[in-house]
Design an enzyme around this catalytic site. Structure first.
Site, PDB file in Angstrom:
ATOM      1  NE  ARG A   1      27.713 -87.855   7.091  1.00  0.00           N
ATOM      2  CZ  ARG A   1      26.613 -87.210   6.709  1.00  0.00           C
ATOM      3  NH1 ARG A   1      25.459 -87.393   7.338  1.00  0.00           N
ATOM      4  NH2 ARG A   1      26.643 -86.359   5.706  1.00  0.00           N
TER       5      ARG A   1
ATOM      6  CB  VAL B   1      23.196 -89.099  -6.089  1.00  0.00           C
ATOM      7  CG1 VAL B   1      22.313 -89.824  -7.106  1.00  0.00           C
ATOM      8  CG2 VAL B   1      24.664 -89.297  -6.431  1.00  0.00           C
TER       9      VAL B   1
ATOM     10  CD  GLU C   1      26.065 -83.126   6.151  1.00  0.00           C
ATOM     11  OE1 GLU C   1      25.727 -82.793   5.008  1.00  0.00           O
ATOM     12  OE2 GLU C   1      25.272 -83.624   6.972  1.00  0.00           O
TER      13      GLU C   1
ATOM     14  CG  HIS D   1      29.944 -78.193  -3.597  1.00  0.00           C
ATOM     15  ND1 HIS D   1      29.208 -79.360  -3.656  1.00  0.00           N
ATOM     16  CD2 HIS D   1      29.524 -77.546  -2.469  1.00  0.00           C
ATOM     17  CE1 HIS D   1      28.385 -79.421  -2.620  1.00  0.00           C
ATOM     18  NE2 HIS D   1      28.565 -78.337  -1.888  1.00  0.00           N
TER      19      HIS D   1
ATOM     20  CG  ASP E   1      22.942 -85.428   9.019  1.00  0.00           C
ATOM     21  OD1 ASP E   1      23.378 -85.429   7.860  1.00  0.00           O
ATOM     22  OD2 ASP E   1      21.904 -84.815   9.372  1.00  0.00           O
TER      23      ASP E   1
END
Length: 609
Positions: A261, A399, A299, A329, A263
């Site tokens: 993944r 979070v 991302e 969102h 970033d």
């Protein structure tokens, strides 16, 4: 078998001894310091490499490089730094670990159900070895992919991992390289793929010695929030690009990760073509990807659909998928009512935005963003299959970037939240859960780090000042209650309490998530390879309908995101695979009554109707 990624950087164990390599084109002399011995001059080549073969050197010994001004620095390509990022590196022999997953070839992306975790907070011990013992719980739940937050060595004993400085070295606070390999090996034994989160847009602010030893790693022509950008397109960029390409290959080949993944690729500054993201994806696809399934997730706040393009057979040309913040969102506004910050872009029609994200992937496909002062954002995504999007209701960011690390179940309407989970987990998107989400963990996930004194104070003050922009924290006393990221108590509070999942509402929520994942695995997943483009959605007041074509089947969704019951709703065609909160609206059973949070998902074979 043994797996080794050969590369020109760092310390390479030879048949007899060790070869040490350091790239510093501006330095006339670089010394090698082994243990407590005085530095020995290395041999410089015309292309800026400093190398030395040491026949008597062995795996396990420690070493540093000595710069012309006498500064002693760790190896930028260290495979292990046992003390900290400021200390000596350790020679590692990758062939010392014996793998027993020779038959492993990965899994198709259409089977992906992702679980994101932080090694340090996943268990009380916070180690690779302890996390390995919990993998069976994830496999039993229905997870097929474990995604690790970054493990590259960063300063101190606690941190999210996004400030790594030694990108080839698993952080010693989690365990040894062999213990990380054992984690991956055990995951494969359980049929789990493992992705690793990597950061190629910057180095962390503490412990990065490349500015002193190899300043060509940076390009001042591009400035970022972290200073001069990594040099992907300036003078001497080829060696810098090679460093990161090798890093990607290293994790997939030497550690047998099933992909990465990447970033915040929107923060990478690279004007070359192909850019570094494309080059890395190509290297992985044409390298280890020829022998097993290798997946790359991005991302990308820019919503760059071009990275997600498919070929005629439906296979990714560049990246496999992207984290879909848009869906999060919209869902967050829908179930919680939050309107601060970037949520402002979704407040005008959260049901419609959620529907568009479910059907088409991105919400922003080229239109203006109010939060970004009218900046145009995104590219069209309707042509992409839903599995080009990793979608979620929680992540470490969503979070942990809240002041108190609140999880969604502490903020949302319970009925609407369950409806959102059903929509997500039974959709063709690749769903992702954040650790503890499956049982509605009560533990927060806070932002934590462990920087030196001056930087620590700046980070703590900066975080509180950032929240001062929000109405809830205009008062200084309110800001003072925000946990200090550098405090050990902040990290400890973020660790999961595994006993919760056995009791009360946590056990019930775990059963709910398990049921949805079982339905997905049995009835939805077999059709996902046949999807070629996005779906369609309709908003009827507070009712949402979504329709996806999966080759010869159609998957349909109906949900009530209102807070009142609705009647006279036309039912869906197809056979129900999940239904909750529905009842006939009258004696003729031709229309439905939907309770708040009602959801119905149907599957229709052979594309009839």
């Amino acid at each position: 078998m043994n797996h080794v990624h050969a590369m020109p950087f760092g310390a390479s164990v030879l048949d007899a001894g060790v070869r040490f390599s350091y790239w510093a084109p501006d330095a006339e002399r670089i010394g090698l310091e082994r243990g407590e011995q005085p530095p020995v001059p290395m041999q410089r080549t015309a292309d800026g490499w400093h190398r030395l073969d040491v026949p008597q050197a062995r795996a396990g010994e420690r070493y540093r490089f000595c710069l012309p001004d006498g500064t002693r620095v760790p190896d930028p390509a260290s495979r292990r730094n046992p003390v900290d990022v400021h200390g000596a590196s350790e020679v590692i022999d990758p062939q010392a670990y014996a793998w027993h997953d020779d038959e492993w070839r990965g899994r198709p992306w259409t089977e992906a159900v992702i679980y994101e975790l932080h090694i340090g907070a996943f268990t009380p011990e916070g180690t690779f070895a302890a996390a390995r013992k919990r993998l069976v719980d994830l496999a039993t739940l229905g997870i097929t992919v474990v995604e690790l937050m970054p493990v590259a060595a960063s300063p101190g004993h606690q941190g999210w991992g996004y400030d790594g400085v030694l990108l080839f070295a698993p952080d010693a606070c989690y365990g040894t390289p062999d213990e990380l390999k054992a984690f991956v090996n055990a995951a494969h034994d359980l049929g789990l793929m493992v992705l690793l989160d990597v950061v190629y847009n910057h180095f962390g602010p503490e412990g990065n010695y490349l500015h002193a030893g190899s300043p060509h790693f940076f390009n001042a022509a591009h400035q970022t929030p972290w200073g001069a950008a990594i040099n992907y397109d300036g003078e001497e960029a080829r060696t810098v690009r090679d460093f990161f390409v090798h890093n990607a290959l290293f994790w997939v080949e030497e550690y047998r990760f099933d992909g990465l993944r990447m970033d915040a690729v929107h923060a990478i500054r690279d004007d070359s073509r192909p850019d570094i993201v494309e080059e890395i994806c190509t290297a992985l696809r044409d390298g280890p990807g020829r022998e097993r399934q290798v997946h790359i997730v991005l991302e990308n706040d820019a919503n760059g659909a071009r990275y997600l393009a498919r070929d005629a057979a439906g296979q990714p040309r560049i990246a496999t998928a992207q984290w879909n913040d848009d869906l999060h969102h919209a869902a967050h506004v829908l179930v919680s009512g939050d309107t601060d910050g970037y949520y402002a872009d979704y407040t005008d029609d959260p049901i419609g935005h959620f529907g568009r994200a479910l059907a088409e992937g991105f919400v922003f496909q080229g239109q203006a963003s109010r939060f970004r002062d009218g900046e145009m954002r995104g590219e069209p995504s309707t042509h992409l299959p839903s599995n080009a999007f990793v979608s979620f209701l929680q992540t470490h960011d969503q979070v942990g970037n809240r002041a108190f690390g609140d999880r969604i179940d502490a903020l949302a309407d319970p009925a609407l939240l369950r409806a959102a989970y059903a929509c997500l987990l039974l959709s063709p998107h690749v769903p992702m859960l954040f650790m503890g989400e499956e049982y509605a963990a009560s533990t927060p996930f806070l932002y934590f780090c462990d920087f030196g004194h001056e930087l620590a104070a700046a980070v703590s003050d900066g975080r509180r000042a950032e929240f001062g922009k929000f109405a809830a924290f205009t008062d200084e006393a309110a800001r003072a209650r925000i946990p200090d990221p550098n405090a050990a108590s902040t990290f400890e509070a973020s660790k999961l309490n595994w006993q919760e999942r056995l009791h009360g509402p946590h056990r019930d929520f775990l059963a709910f998530i398990s049921e949805l994942l079982a339905i997905r695995r049995r009835l939805v997943t077999p059709h996902l390879a046949n999807q070629r483009g996005g779906g369609q959605y309709w908003r009827e007041g507070e009712v949402l309908r979504v329709d996806w074509s999966l080759g010869s089947a159609r998957l349909r969704l109906l949900a009530n995101f209102g807070r009142k019951p609705l009647t006279g709703i036309q039912p869906l065609a197809g056979s129900p695979i999940y239904a909750t909160g529905l009842a006939p609206a009258g004696n003729n059973n031709e229309t439905l009554r939907l309770a708040p949070g009602a959801v119905c998902v149907t599957l229709q074979e052979n594309n009839h109707g």
